[in-house]
Write a protein that holds these residues in place. Structure first.
Motif, PDB file in Angstrom:
ATOM      1  N   ILE A  29       0.854  -1.188   0.000  1.00  0.00           N
ATOM      2  CA  ILE A  29       0.000   0.000   0.000  1.00  0.00           C
ATOM      3  C   ILE A  29       0.888   1.235   0.000  1.00  0.00           C
ATOM      4  O   ILE A  29       1.694   1.432   0.914  1.00  0.00           O
ATOM      5  N   VAL A  89      -1.497   0.637  -5.106  1.00  0.00           N
ATOM      6  CA  VAL A  89      -0.902  -0.626  -4.663  1.00  0.00           C
ATOM      7  C   VAL A  89       0.246  -0.984  -5.591  1.00  0.00           C
ATOM      8  O   VAL A  89       0.065  -1.084  -6.810  1.00  0.00           O
ATOM      9  N   ASP A 149       2.632   0.341  -9.795  1.00  0.00           N
ATOM     10  CA  ASP A 149       1.239   0.049  -9.478  1.00  0.00           C
ATOM     11  C   ASP A 149       0.482  -0.247 -10.764  1.00  0.00           C
ATOM     12  O   ASP A 149       0.635   0.428 -11.770  1.00  0.00           O
ATOM     13  N   THR A 185      -4.277  -4.250  -8.552  1.00  0.00           N
ATOM     14  CA  THR A 185      -4.808  -3.564  -7.378  1.00  0.00           C
ATOM     15  C   THR A 185      -6.234  -3.997  -7.078  1.00  0.00           C
ATOM     16  O   THR A 185      -6.587  -4.284  -5.929  1.00  0.00           O
ATOM     17  N   LEU A 217      -6.339  -7.160   0.764  1.00  0.00           N
ATOM     18  CA  LEU A 217      -5.519  -6.126   1.393  1.00  0.00           C
ATOM     19  C   LEU A 217      -6.341  -5.140   2.216  1.00  0.00           C
ATOM     20  O   LEU A 217      -5.828  -4.562   3.175  1.00  0.00           O
ATOM     21  N   ALA A 228       1.676  -8.530  -4.618  1.00  0.00           N
ATOM     22  CA  ALA A 228       0.511  -8.067  -3.866  1.00  0.00           C
ATOM     23  C   ALA A 228      -0.644  -9.049  -3.931  1.00  0.00           C
ATOM     24  O   ALA A 228      -1.216  -9.429  -2.896  1.00  0.00           O
TER      25      ALA A 228
END
Length: 686
Positions: free
Chosen positions: A315, A326, A335, A340, A347, A673
């Motif tokens: 983040i 993200v 990102d 994301t 998240l 992520a």
């Protein structure tokens, strides 16, 4: 430690800056260094401080504690042989020792968004950015020792290596227990920064160290040599129990009034622990796709806390849009829109970071153009990339999950014009010849030399998995979107926000379209295989390759396939695609299958979606299994993936991909992520 341990560690600061290296302290990647400062958050990541080369003089004997690999392949010095222990929690800590002495080193990267000296939420546009790293040494022994720390520095983009050139010079200005450093590169000033210390004597002694080797880059077919500059070294006399603390900080701020002490470091570690505790409350998430609690591990479990901490590392605040975003993965990703939105439930929704989730959705919605959501965010004054057919549909899907979790119907009212913009663009046509087929209501596209789905690797201008026409997961997303739109129009019609009659009519129209699309989704059913066709070409040819996109089609909130079809699809996917680390991107029996992700960039890109295992796909598989086999145990053992999280690749994170062939070696980015997010979203004990 008898052998080199090249497992990695990672620190981040919420702005895109990071520090990374290995357990044995050897640098094996271009992306290893102690201060990669994000000069244009989260972009412009620049290596300033590579590391401090340490030696310790005890009883008249000088011991080198560093470990380097050189371009010749020689490893010298071999300080890793004196390494007694390493731990990554709460911050990376090394302990070297021999006989009756030991020296510990710890690193922490404080959270970088501050206001009046206090850490604050990413959403505050008035915040001050701070990019810094604290280094803390502690000596224990029977007699006095002398610690020498030689600075190794750079001024280069994080993707590239530095070489000693006549037009690259470094200036240094010595202050009171601090030094100011700046490069002059081809007549341009580099990024200014400073290093300060709690005790010791600094000696300017400018030299170059040539030809560091970077073996991970050698394997990846990329530049694998680095030259580092050393402006000088610090000498510290240490009595038993003494400490020395250093701080590397980007910029030349006003004279700092606070002094560095051992307490400075401890306070920084404590502040980060407190920030994480406030963000998460270390509470148990109760968000589930079907409203059920998905977690049975304690909120105080170290594993759960480490997973949440790992998720938080992605983040970041993006300055160019003044909002949260993200990082898709470390070390080399920026990102990305699709990543994301897929990662957002794990998240943000599971840990109940609803303001963060709202901010992410607002950020992407603000940049909707031509009905498309950016695939990649812009830097300042740059145009976003809109080369994605599914990011806008994932935005709608994720918005739906956010609304289910929060019941924030006012936010729906604010975002509904964007929802309608996306609908109109897909219905009437938009970029890349994305448009609806009026005969069946399905979405297709046709554009040369681009890859618009998540299987987007391109080599020499040629997409490796182009998938034009009608892709199965795109149309499953389209069906789910129409179902959401129908529900939302009906709800908004009851909120006295405008023309309720018009909204009711829209809701009925969306519902009718959804039923048409649901019926047309049967075109993807392959009865001979008991699976879904991956794509339907513009000439109506069908691609029967066994790919995980069929699982994606089953996993969305609204699914257009029957119980029997779902079970058959899952049975085949379990047999052909499921591994201990996620789903393969292609059936191993397929002639196009590539089982190992290795070699130069072209070879790796050709393998990227041709059999490589993607961890994030375990989430869609679990959601599909829970839908179609609710009474059956999940045919997946979490332990190998959790072992990987705790003790493989990047300690305390999860890799992007794995080889399709056993033993499924971790590959790609060492911290991804959506890999972490999908584990957070679905992990539960048995």
């Amino acid at each position: 430690m008898d052998d080199l341990d090249t497992r990695e560690w990672l620190l981040t600061n919420g702005l895109g800056s990071f520090a990374s290296g290995t357990v044995s302290d050897i640098r094996t990647r271009t992306y290893h260094g102690w201060l990669f400062a994000s000069t244009n958050p989260p972009s412009g990541r620049t290596l300033l401080l590579s590391h401090l080369e340490a030696s310790l003089e005890v009883s008249g004997k000088v011991v080198a504690l560093g470990t380097n690999i050189w371009g010749t392949g020689e490893i010298a010095p071999t300080g890793y042989k004196l390494l007694r222990s390493f731990d990554v929690n709460p911050v990376p800590k090394w302990i070297w020792g021999e006989g009756d002495w030991q020296l510990s080193r710890q690193l922490v990267m404080p959270y970088g968004v501050v206001e009046n000296g206090e850490e604050c939420e990413l959403k505050d546009q008035e915040s001050q950015f701070c990019h810094r790293l604290l280094i803390h040494y502690r000596y224990e022994g029977g007699e006095t020792a002398v610690l020498r720390l030689r600075l190794l520095i750079a001024d280069r983009d994080f993707h590239h290596q530095q070489t000693n050139r006549l037009d690259l010079q470094f200036s240094q200005v010595l202050g009171n227990q601090q030094i100011y450093l700046q490069a002059m590169n081809s007549g341009r000033f580099g990024t200014p920064w400073q290093l300060r210390w709690s005790q010791g004597e600094y000696q300017a002694n400018a030299v170059w160290y040539w030809h560091y080797g970077l073996p991970e880059e050698t394997q990846r077919g990329l530049g694998d040599r680095e030259d580092l500059h050393s402006p000088g070294y610090l000498t510290v006399t240490l009595q038993p129990g003494d400490t020395v603390t250093l701080e590397a900080r980007m910029g030349f701020p006003a004279e700092l009034t606070d002094s560095l002490t051992s307490d400075t470091f401890a306070e920084a570690v404590e502040a980060e622990q407190e920030r994480l505790s406030q963000v998460f409350g270390w509470g148990l998430g109760d968000y589930g796709d079907d409203g059920e609690e998905l977690f049975h591990i304690s909120s105080s479990s170290p594993l759960w806390q480490q997973l949440l901490k790992a998720g938080d590392q992605f983040i970041v605040y993006r300055d160019s849009i003044a909002g949260p975003t993200v990082i898709a993965g470390y070390h080399w990703f920026n990102d990305w829109g699709r990543d994301t939105l897929i990662a957002l439930p794990g998240l943000a929704l599971v840990p109940k970071r609803f303001e963060l989730a709202k901010g992410l959705l607002q950020t992407f919605g603000r940049y909707c153009r031509h009905g498309l959501i950016p695939n990649a965010f812009p830097d300042i004054d740059s145009e976003p990339y809109y080369n994605s057919i599914d990011a806008a549909l994932w935005w709608i899907e994720t918005l739906g999950l956010y609304l289910e979790a929060t019941q924030d119907w006012q936010f729906l009212a604010e975002q509904f014009p964007i929802v309608q913009q996306i609908y109109k663009a897909y219905f009437g046509g938009t970029r890349y010849n994305i448009q609806l087929d009026a005969t069946d209501g399905l979405i297709g596209w046709d554009a040369p030399n681009v890859a618009l789905t998540w299987m987007d690797a391109v080599v020499g201008g040629e997409p490796m998995t182009p998938r034009p026409g009608k892709a199965v997961e795109i149309n499953a997303l389209w069906y789910s979107a129409l179902c959401w739109l129908s529900q939302w129009a009906e709800r908004l019609s009851q909120m006295d926000l405008g023309d309720s009659v018009r909204l009711e009519k829209q809701g009925r129209r969306y519902a009718q379209q959804a039923q048409q699309v649901k019926a047309s989704l049967q075109k993807f059913w392959n009865p001979q295989l008991g699976y879904l066709y991956d794509t339907i070409d513009l000439d109506d040819r069908r691609n029967a390759q066994i790919r995980p996109n069929a699982i994606l089609a089953l996993s969305l909130r609204h699914c257009g396939f029957s119980q029997q079809q779902g079970q058959q699809i899952l049975d085949l996917a379990t047999y052909r695609l499921l591994t201990p680390y996620g789903l393969r991107s292609l059936d191993p029996a397929d002639p196009e299958y590539i089982g190992r992700y290795e070699g130069n960039p072209e070879k790796r890109d050709r393998a990227y979606h041709q059999g490589t295992v993607w961890t994030w796909l375990i989430g869609p598989f679990i959601r599909s299994w829970q839908r179609f086999y609710p009474q059956q145990p999940l045919p997946f053992d979490w332990q190998p993936l959790l072992d990987h999280f705790l003790s493989d690749a990047c300690l305390g994170s999860i890799s992007e991909i794995f080889d399709g062939d056993p033993p499924h070696r971790a590959r790609g980015a060492v911290a991804q992520a959506w890999s972490v997010a999908e584990v957070i979203r679905h992990l539960r004990t048995t």
